[in-house]
Motif scaffolding. Structure first.
Motif, PDB file in Angstrom:
ATOM      1  N   MET A   1     -65.784 -18.483  15.686  1.00 20.47           N
ATOM      2  CA  MET A   1     -64.725 -19.482  15.596  1.00 20.47           C
ATOM      3  C   MET A   1     -63.874 -19.435  16.860  1.00 20.47           C
ATOM      4  O   MET A   1     -63.652 -18.377  17.422  1.00 20.47           O
ATOM      5  CB  MET A   1     -63.810 -19.210  14.404  1.00 20.47           C
ATOM      6  N   THR A   2     -63.396 -20.580  17.240  1.00 17.01           N
ATOM      7  CA  THR A   2     -62.495 -20.643  18.381  1.00 17.01           C
ATOM      8  C   THR A   2     -61.063 -20.446  17.898  1.00 17.01           C
ATOM      9  O   THR A   2     -60.772 -20.530  16.701  1.00 17.01           O
ATOM     10  CB  THR A   2     -62.596 -22.007  19.081  1.00 17.01           C
ATOM     11  N   LEU A   3     -60.168 -20.226  18.825  1.00 17.56           N
ATOM     12  CA  LEU A   3     -58.757 -20.086  18.483  1.00 17.56           C
ATOM     13  C   LEU A   3     -58.232 -21.364  17.843  1.00 17.56           C
ATOM     14  O   LEU A   3     -57.457 -21.312  16.881  1.00 17.56           O
ATOM     15  CB  LEU A   3     -57.951 -19.716  19.728  1.00 17.56           C
ATOM     16  N   ALA A   4     -58.679 -22.504  18.327  1.00 16.12           N
ATOM     17  CA  ALA A   4     -58.270 -23.785  17.732  1.00 16.12           C
ATOM     18  C   ALA A   4     -58.736 -23.885  16.282  1.00 16.12           C
ATOM     19  O   ALA A   4     -57.994 -24.379  15.420  1.00 16.12           O
ATOM     20  CB  ALA A   4     -58.816 -24.949  18.548  1.00 16.12           C
ATOM     21  N   ASP A   5     -59.952 -23.411  15.986  1.00 17.89           N
ATOM     22  CA  ASP A   5     -60.451 -23.397  14.608  1.00 17.89           C
ATOM     23  C   ASP A   5     -59.581 -22.505  13.725  1.00 17.89           C
ATOM     24  O   ASP A   5     -59.251 -22.864  12.597  1.00 17.89           O
ATOM     25  CB  ASP A   5     -61.896 -22.888  14.545  1.00 17.89           C
TER      26      ASP A   5
ATOM     27  N   GLN B   1     -56.457 -21.695  14.192  1.00 16.16           N
ATOM     28  CA  GLN B   1     -55.152 -22.326  14.002  1.00 16.16           C
ATOM     29  C   GLN B   1     -55.230 -23.446  12.965  1.00 16.16           C
ATOM     30  O   GLN B   1     -54.336 -23.582  12.132  1.00 16.16           O
ATOM     31  CB  GLN B   1     -54.618 -22.872  15.327  1.00 16.16           C
TER      32      GLN B   1
ATOM     33  N   THR C   1     -60.973 -13.899  17.740  1.00 14.67           N
ATOM     34  CA  THR C   1     -62.055 -14.589  18.433  1.00 14.67           C
ATOM     35  C   THR C   1     -62.730 -13.592  19.357  1.00 14.67           C
ATOM     36  O   THR C   1     -62.083 -12.717  19.914  1.00 14.67           O
ATOM     37  CB  THR C   1     -61.548 -15.771  19.274  1.00 14.67           C
ATOM     38  N   ASP C   2     -64.013 -13.699  19.499  1.00 15.52           N
ATOM     39  CA  ASP C   2     -64.762 -12.831  20.403  1.00 15.52           C
ATOM     40  C   ASP C   2     -65.962 -13.619  20.894  1.00 15.52           C
ATOM     41  O   ASP C   2     -66.910 -13.837  20.156  1.00 15.52           O
ATOM     42  CB  ASP C   2     -65.218 -11.564  19.686  1.00 15.52           C
ATOM     43  N   HIS C   3     -65.864 -14.054  22.126  1.00 13.37           N
ATOM     44  CA  HIS C   3     -66.940 -14.872  22.680  1.00 13.37           C
ATOM     45  C   HIS C   3     -67.951 -14.041  23.451  1.00 13.37           C
ATOM     46  O   HIS C   3     -68.922 -14.574  23.960  1.00 13.37           O
ATOM     47  CB  HIS C   3     -66.366 -15.997  23.540  1.00 13.37           C
TER      48      HIS C   3
ATOM     49  N   ASP D   1     -60.914 -14.131  27.094  1.00 11.48           N
ATOM     50  CA  ASP D   1     -60.956 -15.217  26.112  1.00 11.48           C
ATOM     51  C   ASP D   1     -60.691 -14.738  24.688  1.00 11.48           C
ATOM     52  O   ASP D   1     -60.615 -15.546  23.775  1.00 11.48           O
ATOM     53  CB  ASP D   1     -62.329 -15.906  26.135  1.00 11.48           C
ATOM     54  N   GLU D   2     -60.580 -13.432  24.501  1.00 14.32           N
ATOM     55  CA  GLU D   2     -60.402 -12.885  23.171  1.00 14.32           C
ATOM     56  C   GLU D   2     -58.931 -12.917  22.766  1.00 14.32           C
ATOM     57  O   GLU D   2     -58.041 -12.697  23.580  1.00 14.32           O
ATOM     58  CB  GLU D   2     -60.914 -11.446  23.115  1.00 14.32           C
TER      59      GLU D   2
END
Length: 99
Positions: free
Chosen positions: A1-5, A7, A48-50, A56-57
């Protein structure tokens, strides 16, 4: 999941405000109230962990104040974390364990 997801998910669950660390506590963008960490409860956290760039985390913390105000606090990865935010989150985690 992204940070936007994360939120968007938090907002769907009623965590509509943002909590910001200040010198003397945590302020809500919705009420403007300054809370002491003892007035806050950590409800849930998700990160988040890409996998490619540690920059980006981030972790999104869902927090509820004792007056019912619900919001989130976003903390960057460990290398970039504001030490004051880290202390606040550590205190909220300790409070959660002792409750």
């Amino acid at each position: 999941m992204t940070l936007a997801d994360l939120q968007a998910n938090a907002k769907q669950h009623g965590f509509v405000h943002h909590f910001m660390c200040e010198r003397d506590g945590v302020r809500s963008d919705g009420t403007g109230h300054l809370y002491h960490p003892d007035e806050l409860r950590l409800v849930h956290s998700n990160g988040t962990d890409h996998g490619t760039d540690p920059g980006d985390e981030a972790t999104l913390f869902m927090i509820e104040a004792n007056d019912g105000t619900r919001g989130v606090m976003i903390v960057a990865d460990a290398f970039h974390t504001d030490p004051h935010k880290a202390r606040i989150i550590d205190q909220l985690r300790r409070n959660r364990l002792s409750a």
